[in-house]
Design a protein around this motif. Structure first.
Motif, PDB file in Angstrom:
ATOM      1  N   GLY A 403       0.831  -1.132  -0.003  1.00  0.00           N
ATOM      2  CA  GLY A 403       0.028  -0.007  -0.139  1.00  0.00           C
ATOM      3  C   GLY A 403       0.865   1.351  -0.004  1.00  0.00           C
ATOM      4  N   LEU A 404       1.635   1.445  -0.953  1.00  0.00           N
ATOM      5  CA  LEU A 404       2.482   2.637  -0.996  1.00  0.00           C
ATOM      6  C   LEU A 404       2.895   2.914  -2.560  1.00  0.00           C
ATOM      7  CD1 LEU A 404       6.208   1.802   0.453  1.00  0.00           C
ATOM      8  CD2 LEU A 404       4.690   0.320  -1.071  1.00  0.00           C
ATOM      9  N   GLU A 405       3.016   4.227  -2.874  1.00  0.00           N
ATOM     10  CA  GLU A 405       3.269   4.691  -4.282  1.00  0.00           C
ATOM     11  C   GLU A 405       4.315   6.131  -4.115  1.00  0.00           C
ATOM     12  OE1 GLU A 405       4.143   4.813  -7.154  1.00  0.00           O
ATOM     13  OE2 GLU A 405       2.946   3.077  -8.131  1.00  0.00           O
ATOM     14  N   LEU A 406       4.495   6.560  -5.358  1.00  0.00           N
ATOM     15  CA  LEU A 406       5.454   7.756  -5.118  1.00  0.00           C
ATOM     16  C   LEU A 406       6.775   7.752  -4.145  1.00  0.00           C
ATOM     17  CD1 LEU A 406       2.435  10.142  -5.476  1.00  0.00           C
ATOM     18  CD2 LEU A 406       3.903   9.352  -7.253  1.00  0.00           C
ATOM     19  N   PRO A 407       7.314   6.784  -4.455  1.00  0.00           N
ATOM     20  CA  PRO A 407       8.666   6.354  -3.561  1.00  0.00           C
ATOM     21  C   PRO A 407       9.769   7.415  -3.788  1.00  0.00           C
ATOM     22  CG  PRO A 407       8.545   4.727  -5.216  1.00  0.00           C
ATOM     23  CD  PRO A 407       7.333   5.715  -5.568  1.00  0.00           C
ATOM     24  N   ARG A 408      10.319   8.025  -2.503  1.00  0.00           N
ATOM     25  CA  ARG A 408      11.458   8.552  -2.802  1.00  0.00           C
ATOM     26  C   ARG A 408      12.482   7.852  -1.768  1.00  0.00           C
ATOM     27  NH1 ARG A 408      11.216  13.101  -6.854  1.00  0.00           N
ATOM     28  NH2 ARG A 408      13.283  13.595  -5.825  1.00  0.00           N
ATOM     29  N   ILE A 409      13.948   8.178  -2.044  1.00  0.00           N
ATOM     30  CA  ILE A 409      14.856   7.671  -0.980  1.00  0.00           C
ATOM     31  C   ILE A 409      15.740   9.012  -0.989  1.00  0.00           C
ATOM     32  CG2 ILE A 409      14.779   5.341  -1.617  1.00  0.00           C
ATOM     33  CD1 ILE A 409      17.413   6.160  -3.330  1.00  0.00           C
ATOM     34  N   ASN A 410      16.887   8.938   0.048  1.00  0.00           N
ATOM     35  CA  ASN A 410      17.581   9.781   0.152  1.00  0.00           C
ATOM     36  C   ASN A 410      18.738   9.548  -1.245  1.00  0.00           C
ATOM     37  OD1 ASN A 410      20.249  11.122   0.511  1.00  0.00           O
ATOM     38  ND2 ASN A 410      20.443  10.530   2.694  1.00  0.00           N
ATOM     39  N   TYR A 411      18.574  10.419  -2.047  1.00  0.00           N
ATOM     40  CA  TYR A 411      19.472  10.060  -3.270  1.00  0.00           C
ATOM     41  C   TYR A 411      20.847  10.013  -3.103  1.00  0.00           C
ATOM     42  CZ  TYR A 411      19.457   9.243  -8.238  1.00  0.00           C
ATOM     43  OH  TYR A 411      19.469   8.975  -9.502  1.00  0.00           O
ATOM     44  N   ALA A 412      21.631  10.284  -2.081  1.00  0.00           N
ATOM     45  CA  ALA A 412      22.763   9.843  -1.839  1.00  0.00           C
ATOM     46  C   ALA A 412      23.204   8.496  -1.763  1.00  0.00           C
ATOM     47  CB  ALA A 412      23.242  10.709  -0.649  1.00  0.00           C
ATOM     48  N   HIS A 413      21.876   7.850  -1.510  1.00  0.00           N
ATOM     49  CA  HIS A 413      22.152   6.344  -1.293  1.00  0.00           C
ATOM     50  C   HIS A 413      21.630   5.669  -2.561  1.00  0.00           C
ATOM     51  CE1 HIS A 413      23.200   5.719   2.907  1.00  0.00           C
ATOM     52  NE2 HIS A 413      22.926   7.084   3.052  1.00  0.00           N
ATOM     53  N   ASN A 414      21.439   6.444  -3.677  1.00  0.00           N
ATOM     54  CA  ASN A 414      20.919   5.573  -5.045  1.00  0.00           C
ATOM     55  C   ASN A 414      21.889   4.859  -5.490  1.00  0.00           C
ATOM     56  OD1 ASN A 414      18.871   5.430  -6.984  1.00  0.00           O
ATOM     57  ND2 ASN A 414      20.165   6.479  -8.317  1.00  0.00           N
ATOM     58  N   GLY A 415      21.549   3.631  -5.651  1.00  0.00           N
ATOM     59  CA  GLY A 415      22.636   2.412  -6.209  1.00  0.00           C
ATOM     60  C   GLY A 415      23.463   1.957  -4.960  1.00  0.00           C
ATOM     61  N   LYS A 416      22.981   2.383  -3.842  1.00  0.00           N
ATOM     62  CA  LYS A 416      23.962   1.681  -2.794  1.00  0.00           C
ATOM     63  C   LYS A 416      22.858   1.387  -1.732  1.00  0.00           C
ATOM     64  CE  LYS A 416      27.329   5.404  -3.362  1.00  0.00           C
ATOM     65  NZ  LYS A 416      26.817   6.792  -3.505  1.00  0.00           N
ATOM     66  N   GLN A 417      23.610   0.594  -0.563  1.00  0.00           N
ATOM     67  CA  GLN A 417      22.793   0.165   0.278  1.00  0.00           C
ATOM     68  C   GLN A 417      21.976   1.267   1.035  1.00  0.00           C
ATOM     69  OE1 GLN A 417      23.741  -2.491   3.201  1.00  0.00           O
ATOM     70  NE2 GLN A 417      24.592  -4.111   1.878  1.00  0.00           N
ATOM     71  N   TYR A 418      20.820   0.862   1.489  1.00  0.00           N
ATOM     72  CA  TYR A 418      19.821   1.981   2.189  1.00  0.00           C
ATOM     73  C   TYR A 418      18.869   1.460   2.880  1.00  0.00           C
ATOM     74  CZ  TYR A 418      15.666   0.950  -0.988  1.00  0.00           C
ATOM     75  OH  TYR A 418      14.752   0.371  -1.385  1.00  0.00           O
ATOM     76  N   ARG A 419      18.257   2.222   3.692  1.00  0.00           N
ATOM     77  CA  ARG A 419      17.307   1.625   4.634  1.00  0.00           C
ATOM     78  C   ARG A 419      15.981   2.042   4.671  1.00  0.00           C
ATOM     79  NH1 ARG A 419      18.728   1.701  11.290  1.00  0.00           N
ATOM     80  NH2 ARG A 419      16.800   1.284  11.797  1.00  0.00           N
ATOM     81  N   TYR A 420      15.669   3.583   4.067  1.00  0.00           N
ATOM     82  CA  TYR A 420      14.518   4.136   4.439  1.00  0.00           C
ATOM     83  C   TYR A 420      13.862   4.360   2.931  1.00  0.00           C
ATOM     84  CZ  TYR A 420      16.551   4.958   8.924  1.00  0.00           C
ATOM     85  OH  TYR A 420      17.013   4.675  10.004  1.00  0.00           O
ATOM     86  N   VAL A 421      12.600   3.962   2.911  1.00  0.00           N
ATOM     87  CA  VAL A 421      11.826   4.434   1.738  1.00  0.00           C
ATOM     88  C   VAL A 421      10.683   5.644   2.435  1.00  0.00           C
ATOM     89  CG1 VAL A 421      10.090   3.770   0.024  1.00  0.00           C
ATOM     90  CG2 VAL A 421      12.222   1.993   0.751  1.00  0.00           C
ATOM     91  N   PHE A 422      10.434   6.783   1.575  1.00  0.00           N
ATOM     92  CA  PHE A 422       9.488   7.730   1.724  1.00  0.00           C
ATOM     93  C   PHE A 422       8.647   7.487   0.649  1.00  0.00           C
ATOM     94  CE2 PHE A 422      13.548   9.265   3.407  1.00  0.00           C
ATOM     95  CZ  PHE A 422      13.328   9.399   4.740  1.00  0.00           C
ATOM     96  N   ALA A 423       7.373   7.494   1.248  1.00  0.00           N
ATOM     97  CA  ALA A 423       6.401   7.305  -0.108  1.00  0.00           C
ATOM     98  C   ALA A 423       4.973   7.872   0.507  1.00  0.00           C
ATOM     99  CB  ALA A 423       6.350   5.913  -0.199  1.00  0.00           C
ATOM    100  N   ALA A 424       4.096   7.891  -0.571  1.00  0.00           N
ATOM    101  CA  ALA A 424       2.726   7.927  -0.203  1.00  0.00           C
ATOM    102  C   ALA A 424       2.026   6.780   0.220  1.00  0.00           C
ATOM    103  CB  ALA A 424       2.093   8.972  -1.264  1.00  0.00           C
TER     104      ALA A 424
END
Ligand SMILES: CC1=C(/C=C/C(C)=C/C=C/C(C)=C/C=O)C(C)(C)CCC1
Ligand SMILES: [Fe+2]
Length: 547
Positions: A403-424
């Motif tokens: 139940g989520l869409e329009l995801p964004r991340i901390n773009y400094a982690h794009n392509g790398k290990q990451y932990r958080y997804v921000f979304a609607a």
């Protein structure tokens, strides 16, 4: 609902000062620039689909604790032709339109009898792309429109086809650490060679090559993938990248080129030339950025529809990638404006909920591995990749969140290990009601919601000197179903999701799609006003008249 979806929004040309409550962090200085459809009727004519609406750019300039809002319709050739004719004369995703026979720039291009695809729209309503020092409004056709990010003025019309052989391109490019743009497109006109093309636009033009000026002139194709089906290439809205690889899903949600070639004649929309084939597979292509070659193993998964890739990275000889997946194409069906009316709650039930799924793809497949064995040895996921008889590999994802869409991340982690997804957060309807922070490690969530409020895509802006991935803030433009409540820019602390501030504006704000934040420190050396800017050689000479 018509108030939010169907009603034409007024532009706010003069910056209007917002009423700020709370405290905006002193370090937050810059411009949130966003795009989305704002006008759905022209004269007596009406678009069929929400994604058809004319692009309305809006921006929030945040400086010294104050916020100023402005908005302006993109003066695309499409917008100008429609306004001049006082009716819709250019076809969009869900609406086929017919040009005014006597005076219209598009009429020449409609050579449909020769079975070529008519010229596409330049109504760039989906996203904003940064390319070197320039900003472009983007959609999924071969056109992008340069814009002035400060005044929202429309500048040159750029035809990707001048630089790379594509007819469609995504509105969701990626950027590497140096700011080079990586994007994908599809070449559909050359029927014998329907292919997906991955290309790079450099962030800067070396001094020696300055003559051509625009980095677009230095666009390089680094991989072409033939479409599995020459007459029905996959539709895709985004793709993923890791440090060394590109992830492309060739999903069984396909465009039918023959249908497209006759659509104009038959009076049907582009959308009607797309179909989901639930009996087919989804092919997973992993392309090595260093060699420009696909990894030779054939990976596949079940039929799915993905619009948004969230992130991807390499771990333990695998590529892990996260997407928002659907079991069918019901999302596009729901956005027909006829459904988005007062019976909306009944009409707009998704037949499949968007879910965050993690896939794991092994980069090296042991030839001797047993058929049926799981090739994934990474402890962080339960996603599997099963070896099959003919050396193919069948990937089954791990379901992370529903139940989520329009995801964004901390773009400094794009392509790398990451932990958080921000979304609607969305459930059985495509309307976001909450903003969500999903922690992949602990599988826990934080949410923001308010009665009657519809949040836009939440954008993460890192704090200066940030150490943790979630050191920063979330920006989201909120519209409300309550006519008494003004729309506002919401600023949340990304760590704990507490509200830091909101900036309310007495304007008609539209529900937008995507955008970006330009920190004041990023404006670059060029600080010309558009009137002073030289006509870029990359232009097609269609600079919009300046109002
Ligand atoms: C005009 C046009 C197209 C437009 C597609 C659009 C405008 C898609 C928007 C998608 C969005 C907003 C998705 C959000 O998740 C196609 C089908 C590529 C092909 C033919 C011409
Ligand atoms: Fe998108």
């Amino acid at each position: 609902m018509d108030l939010i979806f169907g009603k034409n929004k007024k532009e706010q040309l003069e910056p209007v000062k917002a009423k700020v409550t709370g405290r905006i962090p002193a370090w937050l200085q810059g411009t949130l620039l966003r795009n989305g459809p704002g006008m759905h009727t022209v004269g007596e004519t009406r678009y069929n689909h929400w994604f058809d609406g004319l692009a309305l750019l809006h921006s929030f300039s945040i400086r010294d604790g104050e916020v100023h809002y402005r908005s302006k319709y993109l003066r695309s050739d499409t917008y100008n032709a429609n306004i001049e004719a006082n009716r819709i004369v250019v076809s969009e995703f869900g609406t086929m339109a017919y040009p005014d026979p006597c005076k219209n720039i598009f009429s020449k291009a409609f050579s449909y009898l020769s079975h070529t695809i008519p010229d596409f729209t330049d109504n760039c309503l989906i996203n904003i792309m940064k390319c070197g020092d320039d900003f472009y409004a983007t959609t999924e056709t071969n056109y992008i429109r340069k814009i002035d990010p400060r005044t929202l003025e429309t500048l040159q019309k750029v035809d990707y086809r001048k630089y790379v052989a594509i007819n469609l391109a995504t509105a969701h490019p990626h950027y590497d650490g140096a700011g080079n743009v990586l994007n994908m497109g599809t070449s559909i006109v050359d029927k014998g060679k329907t292919k997906y093309v991955i290309f790079k636009i450099p962030a800067t033009v070396p001094e020696a090559k300055r003559k051509g000026k625009s980095p677009l002139r230095l666009t390089e194709v680094f991989c072409s993938i033939p479409s599995r089906s020459l007459l029905s290439p996959s539709y895709y809205h985004s793709f993923g990248i890791t440090e060394n690889y590109v992830v492309f899903l060739e999903q069984p949600f396909r465009l039918d080129i023959l249908k497209m070639a006759t659509a104009y004649m038959r009076g049907v929309s582009w959308a009607s030339c797309m179909a989901f084939h639930r009996e087919d597979k989804t092919y997973i292509h992993i392309i090595d950025q260093r060699t420009g070659k696909p990894v030779p193993t054939k990976f596949h998964t079940d039929a799915l529809v993905v619009f948004h890739h969230v992130n991807a990275y390499e771990e333990g000889n695998c590529v892990l990638f996260d997407v928002i997946a659907y079991e069918d194409d019901s999302l596009y069906q729901l956005f027909y404006l006829a459904n988005l009316n007062q019976d909306f709650e009944e009409n707009c039930r998704l037949t499949s909920v968007p879910t965050l799924r993690r896939f794991a793809v092994p980069l090296h497949v042991d030839k001797d591995a047993e058929v049926g064995s799981n090739l994934i040895k990474v402890a962080s996921t339960t996603a599997t990749a099963l070896k099959e008889k003919d050396d193919q590999v069948y990937c089954q994802p791990e379901l992370l969140y529903e139940g989520l869409e329009l995801p964004r991340i901390n773009y400094a982690h794009n392509g790398k290990q990451y932990r958080y997804v921000f979304a609607a957060e969305v459930q059985w309807s495509p309307i976001p009601t909450k903003i969500l922070k999903y922690d992949i490690l602990t599988k826990s969530t934080l949410k923001w919601a308010e009665e009657g409020c519809w949040p836009a895509e939440p954008l993460f802006v890192p704090a200066p000197g940030a150490k943790d991935e979630d050191d920063g803030i979330i920006l989201s433009a909120i519209v409300s179903t309550d006519p008494q409540k003004l729309p506002f820019l919401l600023i949340l602390d990304a760590k704990n999701f507490t509200e830091l501030a909101r900036a309310s504006v007495a304007v008609e704000m539209h529900l937008d799609l995507h955008g970006l934040f330009i920190p004041d420190t990023d404006w670059g050396a060029k600080s010309q006003t558009p009137a002073e800017a030289p006509q870029d050689e990359a232009s097609d000479g269609h600079a919009a008249p300046r109002a």
